[in-house]
Design a protein around this motif. Structure first.
Motif, mmCIF file in Angstrom:
data_model
loop_
_atom_site.group_PDB
_atom_site.id
_atom_site.type_symbol
_atom_site.label_atom_id
_atom_site.label_comp_id
_atom_site.label_asym_id
_atom_site.label_seq_id
_atom_site.Cartn_x
_atom_site.Cartn_y
_atom_site.Cartn_z
ATOM 1 N N ASN A 181 0.828 -1.194 0.150
ATOM 2 C CA ASN A 181 -0.131 -0.133 -0.048
ATOM 3 C C ASN A 181 0.879 1.277 0.131
ATOM 4 O O ASN A 181 0.344 2.215 0.222
ATOM 5 N N PHE B 9 4.134 3.776 -2.037
ATOM 6 C CA PHE B 9 4.734 3.857 -3.297
ATOM 7 C C PHE B 9 5.699 4.949 -3.174
ATOM 8 O O PHE B 9 5.751 5.803 -2.327
ATOM 9 N N GLY C 12 4.197 2.475 -14.057
ATOM 10 C CA GLY C 12 3.613 1.762 -12.933
ATOM 11 C C GLY C 12 2.585 2.520 -12.185
ATOM 12 O O GLY C 12 1.875 2.148 -11.635
ATOM 13 N N SER D 133 -1.484 2.012 -11.527
ATOM 14 C CA SER D 133 -1.780 1.435 -10.254
ATOM 15 C C SER D 133 -3.321 2.263 -9.917
ATOM 16 O O SER D 133 -3.757 2.035 -8.965
ATOM 17 N N ASN E 228 -7.092 3.359 -10.181
ATOM 18 C CA ASN E 228 -8.404 2.451 -10.187
ATOM 19 C C ASN E 228 -8.687 2.505 -11.684
ATOM 20 O O ASN E 228 -8.962 3.489 -12.196
#
Length: 366
Positions: free
Chosen positions: A4, A6, A242, A246, A248
């Motif tokens: 969770n 980054f 990336g 990520s 949604n």
């Protein structure tokens, strides 16, 4: 192991669920001494929050942000400034309607993460999708404001990060009419006034039918100096891909010319270089501002496509948690095009990646 968080130096961790009491983010690695007001963050959150028009979910959330830690103000600080310690931001949920999801408690929405969350964890929070809900992106937008400030602080320059919607369903903007000023004049953050009128008609029809549409968001960062990013596993474009992926509902990401580069010749794809005012000047930007994973000094251009919202009123074939075949339709309040509120999220993720890379660059190269 759940991931969770980054980032590497400028790092953030989001927490919370769609129908929980609150959601938020903890930011670590932010430099000290940066002026940070809650209203700066609120302005960005207001662009993403629900209920802004008939074309987004009608859930009524003020998305009021609270700064719980990481800033300090006294008579010498000239305003609230970051301390270098973790910054914790919280956004309370106030308009949940969990009863809307009672009918799908044991059913899996096709195109949604219901099935995969159940397959991984053995149970799921069916209220609004829980952690898989796009509501989580409010925390990213809040963190993005801090990242943009940190980016300017580290680089000693203002970096402009803008985002817009360039396609809804099959309907693309006309690049000849592209005007950044237009994005404030319509509910779609669309830079083409004529395309926005068409989208209003098409999305209104989809909304009234209980259906949904996909979209493409474009994010552009201007003023980024050459040199950010690193070979070979710390490429700036790889991290951007990336980050955007990520988000949604994201299903594809491209940098610069992207997929279209495959159809170009070597001559067409080459961004030729000349000298202008004593500095390198590129004659085109097919590379999207990144070569070899390192920024060129040109605009950094990224695009990501989001799928149509999977919560729709049209009955779809599915199964339930007991393995029985059934049908499903989803009631409640949902975005007919999640791409609209994805625009500020894309801008936030660009800022978060660039802030991290600016700090990585400074650590290695000074």
């Amino acid at each position: 192991m759940s991931l969770n968080s980054f980032g590497r130096v400028f790092r953030f961790t989001t927490w919370g669920e769609s129908h929980g009491p609150a959601l938020g983010v903890v930011i670590d690695g932010c430099p000290p001494g940066i002026l940070l007001h809650a209203q700066d963050i609120q302005a960005a959150l207001d662009k993403r929050k629900p209920g802004g028009s008939k074309f987004v979910t009608q859930r009524k959330e003020p998305d009021a942000v609270k700064i719980l830690s990481g800033i300090f103000e006294d008579d010498r600080s000239n305003g609230p400034r970051t301390t270098g310690t973790p910054i914790s931001l919280m956004i309370e949920n106030v308009d949940q309607r969990s009863k809307d999801y009672a009918d799908i408690r044991d059913k899996y929405r096709p195109g949604h993460a219901d099935f995969t969350y159940d397959a991984k964890y053995g149970f799921r929070d069916y209220r609004g999708g829980g952690r898989s809900s796009a509501r989580e992106t409010a925390a990213r937008v809040a963190a993005g404001v801090v990242a943009e400030k940190a980016l300017a602080f580290v680089l000693g320059a203002d970096i402009s990060i803008r985002a817009c919607l360039v396609q809804m369903g099959p309907h693309k903007i006309d690049r000849a009419r592209f005007d950044w000023a237009e994005i404030e004049n319509n509910p779609f953050w669309c830079p083409d006034a004529e395309a926005a009128k068409l989208w209003e008609e098409k999305l209104d029809a989809a909304r009234k039918a209980g259906s949904s549409m996909g979209a493409v968001i474009e994010v552009v960062a201007s003023g980024v100096p050459a040199g950010l990013g690193a070979p070979v596993y710390g490429k700036l474009d790889a991290d951007l891909a990336g980050a955007m992926m990520s988000i949604n509902a994201a299903k594809a990401v491209e940098i610069g010319a992207g997929i279209e580069a495959a159809a170009l010749s070597g001559e067409e794809n080459a961004d030729e270089i000349r000298m202008r005012n004593g500095a390198p000047h590129f004659l085109s930007n097919k590379a999207g501002g990144i070569l070899g994973g390192i920024s060129t000094g040109q605009d950094i251009v990224a695009r990501f496509a989001v799928k149509p919202t999977s919560s729709i009123l049209t009955p779809r074939k599915t199964i339930n948690a007991q393995g029985e075949e059934t049908e499903i339709l989803t009631k409640g309040r949902h975005d007919p095009c999640v791409g609209i509120r994805g625009v500020p999220v894309g801008a936030a993720m660009m800022a978060l990646v660039l802030a991290d890379h600016a700090m990585l660059h400074r650590a290695q190269c000074g």
